[in-house]
Enzyme design. Structure first.
Site, PDB file in Angstrom:
ATOM      1  N   HIS A 145       0.807  -1.224   0.000  1.00  0.00           N
ATOM      2  CA  HIS A 145       0.000   0.000   0.000  1.00  0.00           C
ATOM      3  C   HIS A 145       0.845   1.282   0.000  1.00  0.00           C
ATOM      4  CE1 HIS A 145      -3.708  -2.291   1.804  1.00  0.00           C
ATOM      5  NE2 HIS A 145      -3.141  -2.935   0.776  1.00  0.00           N
ATOM      6  N   GLU A 163     -13.346   2.038  -4.357  1.00  0.00           N
ATOM      7  CA  GLU A 163     -14.077   3.301  -4.362  1.00  0.00           C
ATOM      8  C   GLU A 163     -13.549   4.275  -5.400  1.00  0.00           C
ATOM      9  OE1 GLU A 163     -14.865   3.455   0.490  1.00  0.00           O
ATOM     10  OE2 GLU A 163     -13.867   5.140  -0.522  1.00  0.00           O
ATOM     11  N   TYR A 181     -12.382  10.328   4.141  1.00  0.00           N
ATOM     12  CA  TYR A 181     -12.982   9.305   3.284  1.00  0.00           C
ATOM     13  C   TYR A 181     -13.186   7.969   4.004  1.00  0.00           C
ATOM     14  CZ  TYR A 181     -12.803  12.900  -0.096  1.00  0.00           C
ATOM     15  OH  TYR A 181     -13.040  14.097  -0.734  1.00  0.00           O
TER      16      TYR A 181
END
Length: 373
Positions: free
Chosen positions: A152, A246, A256
């Site tokens: 990530h 998303e 978010y």
């Protein structure tokens, strides 16, 4: 070889040739496309940028940066690339041109920067591009803190019309809750001046409890980012955990939600959080099951009929190009176009064609264009 066998082999060869030719043509809802293989032999390519002279720059996750000629010839790896930790999901990532490239020959690279004791973080370097290598390399951003994870990293780079640089970042996997804190870059979008300095109008510059370069937060792992052609707002997409990918508009100070709200679940099953909470943004569009989105571009040309102002997203999981029609900031229609390979990056070329990078050991650069009548 007898005559019957020769005729059988000839027929088989003609059939394979015919199927190969048909496989290069894609019938989509709006247009029939021709898919060309521009280049092969790329090792897990990640980012693509078009140069004024007709060549392209392609990053490979292993740390190589190469020129690709208009006819698909690959250069030797360019020298001078910063030290890259190519492990797991990390390596050499995105590449874009400086807005003054015509005079400065400068480019930006995002990559996994190694730290002490097996740690790393996403970094961005500004460098001058030469024929065989980079010079005047300067690190203009280095995410903090460095962490011992191979997951990530983000990371897409976008320059805005007002000459600001957006960098998208991931939560680093095991540090998911950092996405909700303000003292790390994990799970954030940051906004910088072109030289890496902090813009005076950044939303948190007067708040001593927040890193000055933070723009938005609560993100999981953003690997697609593009500016809307009318509003110039930053549209992003991010990977969800086993569902819940998303699309969002990354607006200043907005949260978010990750990992407090999500439409995904733990790998192997199990609830992570909830799907809604006051003060946290709902996605504009979501995918469950996950498509594993990567790469994103607004299509602005009329070279492919019916695609104008559509949003194009690559799918790693399903080997598709996803075309999204928009009604304002809402997705009104989705089409999935089967490419058959993991799509890592999506770009519109100067010729109006759509260019795709495929994420594999023998990665390809593909071109989609309207088929000849």
């Amino acid at each position: 070889m007898n005559k019957t066998l020769r005729l059988s082999l000839l027929s088989l060869g003609l059939l394979v040739t015919s199927l190969s030719a048909v496989a290069q043509q894609l019938n989509t809802e709006k247009a029939t496309l021709q898919m060309d293989t521009v280049a092969t032999g790329l090792e897990h390519p990640w980012g693509l940028a078009f140069l004024p002279d007709g060549r392209m720059l392609v990053t490979e996750r292993n740390g190589n940066l190469r020129y690709v000629s208009a006819n698909g010839e690959l250069s030797k790896p360019l020298t001078g690339v910063p030290t890259v930790l190519a492990a797991g999901q990390g390596g050499l990532l995105d590449v874009i041109l400086h807005p003054d490239f015509a005079t400065t020959r400068q480019i930006y690279l995002s990559y996994t920067e190694p730290g002490a004791e097996n740690t790393s973080s996403t970094a961005v370097a500004l460098a001058t591009l030469g024929e065989t290598g980079l010079s005047d390399v300067k690190v203009v951003f280095s995410a903090q803190p460095k962490f011992a994870s191979r997951h990530h990293f983000g990371s897409r780079l976008v320059v805005t019309p007002d000459r600001k640089l957006f960098v998208t970042l991931g939560d680093r996997g095991a540090r998911r809750h950092d996405a909700q804190t303000f003292d790390t870059h994990h799970g954030k979008v940051v906004r910088l001046e072109l030289d890496g300095q902090i813009p005076a109008d950044n939303p948190y510059v007067k708040d001593s409890a927040v890193l000055d370069d933070i723009w938005s937060y609560g993100h999981r792992n953003i690997q697609g980012a593009a500016l809307h052609p009318t509003t110039a707002e930053l549209w992003t997409h991010e990977h969800g955990p086993q569902g819940g990918d998303e699309i969002n508009i990354a607006r200043a100070t907005l949260n978010y939600g990750w990992p407090v709200i999500t439409y995904g679940e733990e790998y192997g099953g199990g609830k992570i959080g909830q799907t809604e909470k006051d003060g946290m943004e709902q996605p504009l569009h979501k995918w469950t099951p996950s498509i594993a989105p990567s790469g994103m571009a607004f299509y602005l040309s009329d070279a492919i009929p019916g695609w104008q102002n559509n949003l194009l997203v690559g799918s790693l999981r399903f080997g598709q190009l996803v075309r999204l029609e928009l009604d304002g900031d809402k997705v009104s229609h989705e089409e999935r176009i089967m490419i058959g390979q993991r799509i890592r990056d999506v770009r519109q070329g100067p010729d109006g064609a759509v260019y795709l990078l495929t994420d594999q050991a023998n990665g390809q650069l593909l071109r989609l264009r309207a088929a000849a009548n």
